[in-house]
Design a protein around this motif. Structure first.
Motif, PDB file in Angstrom:
ATOM      1  N   ASN A  91     -34.731  12.892  52.165  1.00 46.71           N
ATOM      2  CA  ASN A  91     -34.075  13.829  51.263  1.00 46.71           C
ATOM      3  C   ASN A  91     -32.902  13.151  50.585  1.00 46.71           C
ATOM      4  OD1 ASN A  91     -32.118  15.814  50.312  1.00 46.71           O
ATOM      5  ND2 ASN A  91     -33.621  17.282  51.064  1.00 46.71           N
ATOM      6  N   ASN A 255     -37.383  12.998  48.203  1.00 47.66           N
ATOM      7  CA  ASN A 255     -37.376  14.304  47.561  1.00 47.66           C
ATOM      8  C   ASN A 255     -35.972  14.722  47.145  1.00 47.66           C
ATOM      9  OD1 ASN A 255     -36.099  15.962  49.691  1.00 47.66           O
ATOM     10  ND2 ASN A 255     -37.954  15.463  50.859  1.00 47.66           N
ATOM     11  N   GLU A 257     -33.786  18.345  46.125  1.00 45.74           N
ATOM     12  CA  GLU A 257     -33.715  19.801  46.024  1.00 45.74           C
ATOM     13  C   GLU A 257     -32.727  20.119  44.924  1.00 45.74           C
ATOM     14  OE1 GLU A 257     -32.277  20.506  49.907  1.00 45.74           O
ATOM     15  OE2 GLU A 257     -34.265  20.639  50.839  1.00 45.74           O
ATOM     16  N   GLN A 261     -33.062  27.108  46.200  1.00 47.59           N
ATOM     17  CA  GLN A 261     -34.263  26.778  46.977  1.00 47.59           C
ATOM     18  C   GLN A 261     -34.643  27.907  47.914  1.00 47.59           C
ATOM     19  OE1 GLN A 261     -35.740  23.329  47.263  1.00 47.59           O
ATOM     20  NE2 GLN A 261     -34.808  23.254  45.237  1.00 47.59           N
ATOM     21  N   ARG A 264     -38.156  28.602  48.874  1.00 44.40           N
ATOM     22  CA  ARG A 264     -39.017  27.528  49.365  1.00 44.40           C
ATOM     23  C   ARG A 264     -39.425  27.770  50.812  1.00 44.40           C
ATOM     24  NH1 ARG A 264     -39.112  21.983  50.812  1.00 44.40           N
ATOM     25  NH2 ARG A 264     -36.887  21.796  51.072  1.00 44.40           N
TER      26      ARG A 264
ATOM     27  N   ARG B 136     -48.067  23.918  48.382  1.00 44.39           N
ATOM     28  CA  ARG B 136     -46.762  24.041  47.742  1.00 44.39           C
ATOM     29  C   ARG B 136     -46.601  25.358  47.011  1.00 44.39           C
ATOM     30  NH1 ARG B 136     -47.950  19.178  48.767  1.00 44.39           N
ATOM     31  NH2 ARG B 136     -46.356  17.618  49.222  1.00 44.39           N
ATOM     32  N   TYR B 201     -35.974  23.859  41.768  1.00 46.38           N
ATOM     33  CA  TYR B 201     -37.214  23.125  41.989  1.00 46.38           C
ATOM     34  C   TYR B 201     -37.044  22.106  43.087  1.00 46.38           C
ATOM     35  CZ  TYR B 201     -34.965  20.169  38.392  1.00 46.38           C
ATOM     36  OH  TYR B 201     -34.094  19.430  37.653  1.00 46.38           O
ATOM     37  N   PHE B 202     -38.172  21.665  43.582  1.00 49.34           N
ATOM     38  CA  PHE B 202     -38.206  20.692  44.669  1.00 49.34           C
ATOM     39  C   PHE B 202     -39.047  19.526  44.190  1.00 49.34           C
ATOM     40  CE2 PHE B 202     -40.138  19.183  48.740  1.00 49.34           C
ATOM     41  CZ  PHE B 202     -38.967  18.793  49.369  1.00 49.34           C
ATOM     42  N   GLU B 204     -40.720  15.719  44.727  1.00 42.99           N
ATOM     43  CA  GLU B 204     -41.139  14.705  45.694  1.00 42.99           C
ATOM     44  C   GLU B 204     -41.636  13.493  44.924  1.00 42.99           C
ATOM     45  OE1 GLU B 204     -43.398  16.920  49.094  1.00 42.99           O
ATOM     46  OE2 GLU B 204     -43.475  18.094  47.251  1.00 42.99           O
ATOM     47  N   ARG B 231     -43.381  18.133  41.281  1.00 46.34           N
ATOM     48  CA  ARG B 231     -42.289  19.109  41.175  1.00 46.34           C
ATOM     49  C   ARG B 231     -42.815  20.511  41.423  1.00 46.34           C
ATOM     50  NH1 ARG B 231     -37.868  19.128  36.478  1.00 46.34           N
ATOM     51  NH2 ARG B 231     -37.078  17.578  37.951  1.00 46.34           N
TER      52      ARG B 231
END
Lengths: 270, 270
Positions: A91, A255, A257, A261, A264, B136, B201-202, B204, B231
């Motif tokens: 992260n 990743n 964030e 979030q 999520r 996801r 958003y997340f 990776e 994303r």
DNA sequence: TAGTGGTCTAGACCACCTC
DNA sequence: AGGTGGTCTAGACCACTAC
């Protein structure tokens, strides 16, 4: 002896893959569909040579493709093995990770929690800033910088290298940066205690095949790219550090964030 | 005919690189020090064969290493050429980029500003969610999703592909997502107008060698990895989209601006 | 047509690993 | 000792590009 004279096309003029690609494609399919699961040994070159009615060299070309795509590995005397990857998440946006040393700790903790054994070597150097670093630190090219370098392993597998450069003006205000030992409380806290607070950072991410040096340090075979992560940290006034992390591409995923979030949830993508 | 019998070690037992590596290393050095600048033609295989007193096949192995490291390219009838890369920056943290269609526009604008010609093809599909996407989007595996797919070029060079998946429940509230045409105002605004706002958003990021499919779409040769950028966008309640971007690793670099950037200044790292 | 890289073969020997 | 992959050679023919 040379059979090329007798070689003919049996495909009626249809465009056809060269034989070594056919070998690679066939084996790739078998890997994808589970005939050769991760960790399994592939048949030997001579077996494949018989099966595909190709010379050993041709089979080797096909296997070489798979190796260069990171799908299989080979070792002398042992044979070819289907590569298995366990990816670690990293992260990059959590505030804790602003802290280099603590980042290291976070890494150790994560690795330990995963039931693996972390290990790292560490050294400090004083050297002229590489061009890319000087540019990001807004320092003169070749100006003196302190490099704190970290080589990380998991279960004795090389995982990543991390090089953090500090500009020379910072050393005057925070001399312990240039000393070889660990900084117990973490470099970020040490700096903050001296009135130098990192308020933001700029991350750059790219990928490429490893240089010979990187291949040696990370022990990556052919076919495994590296992730390059360059983080420049800023105080309110100016750049205070530049960290270059080189990650084995087959073992790491980063990743970020960003924003809210809350939707999520916990069972978020591993 | 076979000279192996006569092969001897002249290094007095010192460990020595195999000949094809010596060839690769020598050429790499010459590329690094500018003897062969980017874009230049390398000597032909037969010339190198003479120079290194090696068979053509051995020279080919060495050149193959350089190709697989993305340092040189080869084409039939033309020869080997030192690769030249012009990297494009991609800012992944600016709010504008929350907007997929606008992201596309930003890309077009950037490319045009760089004096290059952007181009993209676009299509819409309805298909079962791939496992990674379903996970996801917190949707059932194989559940229906809308895929909006974009294939981007710069000066007719394939640059990246972008696949955005929307969950089926969203289509009921925003049916135009499933229609083939562009959405003029941008998908994010279109969604926001219907009360679906992306608040976070997340991201990776990972890297690997391209699959054969990707190699075809992006026309990457051996030795060029891809950057994978995934994303997942969220409203306050749940995931609303998952965008998978596949970028040519030799042509792209991503960046994130986190926290206070006021000290970064304008002449920031290109 | 000449030159370049691309594919393929047959065979030699070496280095490494396991038994 | 026997099997595995690693290196290297010499030579054949094919496919593409340039002239």
């Amino acid at each position: 002896m040379y059979q090329q004279v007798a070689r003919v096309r049996h495909d009626g003029g249809m465009s056809r893959q060269p034989k070594y690609r056919q070998v690679a494609d066939a084996l790739r399919r078998e890997i994808d569909n589970g005939t050769h699961p991760p960790g399994a040994r592939l048949p030997s070159e001579s077996e494949l040579s018989e099966r595909f009615e190709a010379s050993r060299n041709t089979v080797r070309s096909g296997l070489g493709l798979l190796v260069s795509q990171g799908l299989v590995t080979s070792s002398q005397g042992l044979g070819y093995e289907v590569a298995k990857h366990e990816v670690f998440e990293l992260n990059a946006s959590r505030f804790e990770n602003l802290n280099f040393e603590q980042n290291g700790d976070a890494y150790s903790t994560d690795v330990t929690n995963a039931g693996r054994r972390p290990h790292q070597t560490f050294r400090v150097e004083i050297l002229p800033a590489p061009a890319a670093v000087a540019e990001r630190l807004k320092a003169e090219p070749e100006s003196r910088t302190v490099l704190r370098f970290c080589h990380r392993f998991v279960d004795d597998t090389p995982w990543s290298t991390q090089a953090t450069y500090y500009p020379s003006w910072l050393i005057d205000e925070a001399p312990r940066l240039a000393e070889p030992g660990d900084i117990e409380e973490g470099t970020t806290r040490y700096l903050a205690d001296r009135g130098i607070e990192q308020v933001g950072y700029f991350d750059e991410i790219s990928t490429r095949m490893p240089t010979p040096d990187e291949a040696r340090l990370l022990e990556v075979g052919a076919g495994v790219p590296v992730l390059l992560w360059m983080r420049t940290g800023y105080s309110a006034e100016r750049p205070i550090r530049c960290t270059i992390t080189t990650l084995r591409g087959d073992l790491n995923r980063m990743n970020y964030e960003i924003g809210d979030q809350s939707a999520r949830g916990e069972g978020a993508p591993r």
